[in-house]
Design a protein around this motif. Structure first.
Motif, PDB file in Angstrom:
ATOM      1  N   HIS A 117       0.808  -1.222   0.000  1.00 51.91           N
ATOM      2  CA  HIS A 117       0.000   0.000   0.000  1.00 51.91           C
ATOM      3  C   HIS A 117       0.837   1.266   0.000  1.00 51.91           C
ATOM      4  CE1 HIS A 117       1.151  -0.628   4.135  1.00 51.91           C
ATOM      5  NE2 HIS A 117       0.800   0.601   4.429  1.00 51.91           N
ATOM      6  N   GLN A 118       2.149   1.149   0.276  1.00 48.53           N
ATOM      7  CA  GLN A 118       2.953   2.345   0.481  1.00 48.53           C
ATOM      8  C   GLN A 118       3.273   3.099  -0.812  1.00 48.53           C
ATOM      9  OE1 GLN A 118       3.060   3.490   3.271  1.00 48.53           O
ATOM     10  NE2 GLN A 118       3.834   2.166   4.896  1.00 48.53           N
ATOM     11  N   GLU A 119       3.618   2.390  -1.880  1.00 48.07           N
ATOM     12  CA  GLU A 119       3.941   3.105  -3.116  1.00 48.07           C
ATOM     13  C   GLU A 119       2.740   3.851  -3.685  1.00 48.07           C
ATOM     14  OE1 GLU A 119       5.730   2.250  -7.573  1.00 48.07           O
ATOM     15  OE2 GLU A 119       6.649   1.251  -5.842  1.00 48.07           O
ATOM     16  N   PRO A 120       1.542   3.243  -3.734  1.00 46.74           N
ATOM     17  CA  PRO A 120       0.384   4.028  -4.189  1.00 46.74           C
ATOM     18  C   PRO A 120       0.137   5.265  -3.330  1.00 46.74           C
ATOM     19  CG  PRO A 120      -0.130   1.696  -4.232  1.00 46.74           C
ATOM     20  CD  PRO A 120       1.197   1.820  -3.542  1.00 46.74           C
ATOM     21  N   ALA A 121       0.349   5.145  -2.019  1.00 43.69           N
ATOM     22  CA  ALA A 121       0.182   6.303  -1.140  1.00 43.69           C
ATOM     23  C   ALA A 121       1.223   7.373  -1.463  1.00 43.69           C
ATOM     24  CB  ALA A 121       0.284   5.886   0.319  1.00 43.69           C
ATOM     25  N   LEU A 122       2.459   6.946  -1.730  1.00 40.21           N
ATOM     26  CA  LEU A 122       3.510   7.901  -2.070  1.00 40.21           C
ATOM     27  C   LEU A 122       3.192   8.612  -3.385  1.00 40.21           C
ATOM     28  CD1 LEU A 122       6.235   9.257  -1.702  1.00 40.21           C
ATOM     29  CD2 LEU A 122       7.327   7.212  -2.677  1.00 40.21           C
ATOM     30  N   ILE A 123       2.712   7.879  -4.369  1.00 39.62           N
ATOM     31  CA  ILE A 123       2.361   8.494  -5.654  1.00 39.62           C
ATOM     32  C   ILE A 123       1.261   9.535  -5.455  1.00 39.62           C
ATOM     33  CG2 ILE A 123       1.342   8.063  -7.923  1.00 39.62           C
ATOM     34  CD1 ILE A 123       2.813   5.324  -7.852  1.00 39.62           C
ATOM     35  N   GLU A 124       0.276   9.218  -4.617  1.00 46.82           N
ATOM     36  CA  GLU A 124      -0.786  10.177  -4.322  1.00 46.82           C
ATOM     37  C   GLU A 124      -0.217  11.423  -3.636  1.00 46.82           C
ATOM     38  OE1 GLU A 124      -5.167  10.336  -2.092  1.00 46.82           O
ATOM     39  OE2 GLU A 124      -4.038   8.454  -2.209  1.00 46.82           O
ATOM     40  N   LEU A 125       0.701  11.212  -2.708  1.00 47.30           N
ATOM     41  CA  LEU A 125       1.353  12.337  -2.034  1.00 47.30           C
ATOM     42  C   LEU A 125       2.091  13.214  -3.051  1.00 47.30           C
ATOM     43  CD1 LEU A 125       3.512  12.126   1.201  1.00 47.30           C
ATOM     44  CD2 LEU A 125       4.395  13.278  -0.823  1.00 47.30           C
ATOM     45  N   LEU A 126       2.832  12.588  -3.950  1.00 45.82           N
ATOM     46  CA  LEU A 126       3.565  13.347  -4.963  1.00 45.82           C
ATOM     47  C   LEU A 126       2.615  14.116  -5.875  1.00 45.82           C
ATOM     48  CD1 LEU A 126       6.262  10.684  -5.938  1.00 45.82           C
ATOM     49  CD2 LEU A 126       6.523  12.604  -4.351  1.00 45.82           C
ATOM     50  N   ASP A 127       1.509  13.490  -6.243  1.00 52.43           N
ATOM     51  CA  ASP A 127       0.488  14.177  -7.047  1.00 52.43           C
ATOM     52  C   ASP A 127       0.043  15.463  -6.360  1.00 52.43           C
ATOM     53  OD1 ASP A 127       0.488  12.113  -8.912  1.00 52.43           O
ATOM     54  OD2 ASP A 127      -1.343  11.172  -8.143  1.00 52.43           O
ATOM     55  N   GLU A 128      -0.220  15.352  -5.066  1.00 54.49           N
ATOM     56  CA  GLU A 128      -0.731  16.485  -4.305  1.00 54.49           C
ATOM     57  C   GLU A 128       0.321  17.583  -4.159  1.00 54.49           C
ATOM     58  OE1 GLU A 128      -2.160  14.824  -0.655  1.00 54.49           O
ATOM     59  OE2 GLU A 128      -3.769  13.704  -1.630  1.00 54.49           O
ATOM     60  N   VAL A 129       1.561  17.193  -3.889  1.00 53.66           N
ATOM     61  CA  VAL A 129       2.622  18.194  -3.735  1.00 53.66           C
ATOM     62  C   VAL A 129       2.843  18.944  -5.047  1.00 53.66           C
ATOM     63  CG1 VAL A 129       5.085  18.558  -3.289  1.00 53.66           C
ATOM     64  CG2 VAL A 129       3.774  17.019  -1.824  1.00 53.66           C
ATOM     65  N   ILE A 130       2.860  18.221  -6.154  1.00 54.85           N
ATOM     66  CA  ILE A 130       3.028  18.871  -7.456  1.00 54.85           C
ATOM     67  C   ILE A 130       1.869  19.830  -7.723  1.00 54.85           C
ATOM     68  CG2 ILE A 130       3.058  18.510  -9.952  1.00 54.85           C
ATOM     69  CD1 ILE A 130       4.514  15.827  -9.373  1.00 54.85           C
ATOM     70  N   ALA A 131       0.651  19.356  -7.517  1.00 54.76           N
ATOM     71  CA  ALA A 131      -0.536  20.170  -7.812  1.00 54.76           C
ATOM     72  C   ALA A 131      -0.576  21.435  -6.963  1.00 54.76           C
ATOM     73  CB  ALA A 131      -1.806  19.345  -7.598  1.00 54.76           C
ATOM     74  N   TRP A 132      -0.315  21.297  -5.667  1.00 54.02           N
ATOM     75  CA  TRP A 132      -0.359  22.455  -4.778  1.00 54.02           C
ATOM     76  C   TRP A 132       0.815  23.398  -5.038  1.00 54.02           C
ATOM     77  CZ3 TRP A 132      -3.990  24.478  -1.700  1.00 54.02           C
ATOM     78  CH2 TRP A 132      -5.112  23.698  -1.429  1.00 54.02           C
ATOM     79  N   SER A 133       1.972  22.858  -5.361  1.00 60.13           N
ATOM     80  CA  SER A 133       3.112  23.714  -5.692  1.00 60.13           C
ATOM     81  C   SER A 133       2.815  24.547  -6.935  1.00 60.13           C
ATOM     82  CB  SER A 133       4.370  22.863  -5.919  1.00 60.13           C
ATOM     83  OG  SER A 133       4.741  22.177  -4.744  1.00 60.13           O
ATOM     84  N   GLN A 134       2.186  23.933  -7.921  1.00 61.09           N
ATOM     85  CA  GLN A 134       1.821  24.652  -9.140  1.00 61.09           C
ATOM     86  C   GLN A 134       0.733  25.681  -8.872  1.00 61.09           C
ATOM     87  OE1 GLN A 134       0.835  21.303 -11.655  1.00 61.09           O
ATOM     88  NE2 GLN A 134       2.930  21.121 -12.445  1.00 61.09           N
ATOM     89  N   ALA A 135      -0.244  25.308  -8.040  1.00 62.37           N
ATOM     90  CA  ALA A 135      -1.348  26.216  -7.742  1.00 62.37           C
ATOM     91  C   ALA A 135      -0.892  27.466  -7.001  1.00 62.37           C
ATOM     92  CB  ALA A 135      -2.415  25.485  -6.923  1.00 62.37           C
ATOM     93  N   LEU A 136       0.153  27.329  -6.182  1.00 65.79           N
ATOM     94  CA  LEU A 136       0.651  28.452  -5.384  1.00 65.79           C
ATOM     95  C   LEU A 136       1.642  29.332  -6.148  1.00 65.79           C
ATOM     96  CD1 LEU A 136       1.094  26.561  -2.011  1.00 65.79           C
ATOM     97  CD2 LEU A 136      -0.437  28.505  -2.401  1.00 65.79           C
ATOM     98  N   LYS A 137       1.996  28.950  -7.355  1.00 64.65           N
ATOM     99  CA  LYS A 137       2.984  29.712  -8.119  1.00 64.65           C
ATOM    100  C   LYS A 137       2.597  31.179  -8.296  1.00 64.65           C
ATOM    101  CE  LYS A 137       5.582  29.804 -12.459  1.00 64.65           C
ATOM    102  NZ  LYS A 137       5.817  29.146 -13.764  1.00 64.65           N
ATOM    103  N   PRO A 138       1.357  31.513  -8.648  1.00 66.05           N
ATOM    104  CA  PRO A 138       1.008  32.937  -8.789  1.00 66.05           C
ATOM    105  C   PRO A 138       1.218  33.729  -7.504  1.00 66.05           C
ATOM    106  CG  PRO A 138      -0.659  31.560  -9.821  1.00 66.05           C
ATOM    107  CD  PRO A 138       0.240  30.642  -9.045  1.00 66.05           C
ATOM    108  N   LEU A 139       0.938  33.118  -6.366  1.00 64.06           N
ATOM    109  CA  LEU A 139       1.143  33.801  -5.093  1.00 64.06           C
ATOM    110  C   LEU A 139       2.624  34.024  -4.827  1.00 64.06           C
ATOM    111  CD1 LEU A 139      -0.170  34.996  -2.614  1.00 64.06           C
ATOM    112  CD2 LEU A 139      -0.213  32.720  -1.582  1.00 64.06           C
ATOM    113  N   ARG A 140       3.453  33.030  -5.164  1.00 65.23           N
ATOM    114  CA  ARG A 140       4.898  33.210  -5.007  1.00 65.23           C
ATOM    115  C   ARG A 140       5.400  34.347  -5.893  1.00 65.23           C
ATOM    116  NH1 ARG A 140       4.705  27.612  -5.236  1.00 65.23           N
ATOM    117  NH2 ARG A 140       5.603  27.498  -7.329  1.00 65.23           N
ATOM    118  N   GLU A 141       4.872  34.426  -7.097  1.00 71.25           N
ATOM    119  CA  GLU A 141       5.309  35.464  -8.022  1.00 71.25           C
ATOM    120  C   GLU A 141       4.902  36.847  -7.532  1.00 71.25           C
ATOM    121  OE1 GLU A 141       3.535  34.124 -11.629  1.00 71.25           O
ATOM    122  OE2 GLU A 141       5.242  32.845 -12.178  1.00 71.25           O
TER     123      GLU A 141
END
Length: 203
Positions: free
Chosen positions: A171-195
């Protein structure tokens, strides 16, 4: 491209944390966003930065760093859009080296995203609970999914003084992939605020 740091949150020799971080990096390298050139992951090892116990005379909030090791650490963290913290649990909390490294900086963490991979006898979950509070104060968005690796079931350990071999449950690798999905998505979503924040600071 969205750049994500995989931070090894322990500096202890023969760290099990480094073994876990390598596994995270291997899984991350296969992520579709990496293949598409949309994201990149890089391992950042605290042990390579030589940070002393916090020795800056001015609070990090002001960004007036006086020491070369702080400037180097700040430049590294500034260059990333998000983080995956890989951490053990020491005495019901975060390793001192990781908390110290976090406390050196302020603005470099702001408006980014973070996920957590922990390990320990209890999966390292209590360290992550403390990290979530710290990250919130630093204006870092914490993603929901967490990977908690058990010393009993997710590692093959024959000598407790050695890091052993990682053997994550199914179960750990699928959970890690989901975590990575979320980190990428939120990092991209926050880009305008960083700018916006970066523009305001440079104006």
């Amino acid at each position: 491209m969205t750049r994500i740091a995989i931070i090894i949150g322990s500096t202890r020799p023969r760290r099990r944390t480094a073994v876990a971080a390598r596994w995270v990096a291997e899984v991350a390298a296969q992520h579709p966003a990496v293949a598409a050139g949309q994201a990149a992951f890089e391992v950042v090892d605290l042990a390579e930065y030589g940070l002393s116990v916090l020795d800056e005379p001015v609070p990090a909030l002001f960004g007036d760093y006086r020491n070369a090791h702080t400037a180097r650490w700040a430049e590294t963290i500034r260059s990333f859009d998000g983080f995956v913290f890989v951490t053990p649990e020491y005495n019901h909390s975060v390793p001192a080296a990781l908390k110290n490294a976090i406390d050196f900086l302020f603005a470099e963490w702001n408006n980014k995203a973070a996920g957590f991979v922990s390990h320990g006898i209890h999966g390292g979950t209590r360290a992550v609970e403390h990290l979530r509070l710290t990250m919130t104060e630093l204006q870092v968005a914490n993603v929901r999914t967490q990977v908690a690796l058990s010393a009993f079931t997710d590692f093959e350990i024959t000598d407790p003084a050695e890091p052993g071999v990682i053997a994550p449950g199914p179960h750990q690798e699928p959970a890690l992939i989901e975590l990575l999905d979320e980190v990428i998505a939120w990092s991209q979503a926050l880009k305008p605020l960083r700018e916006v924040t970066s523009h305001a600071l440079s104006a």
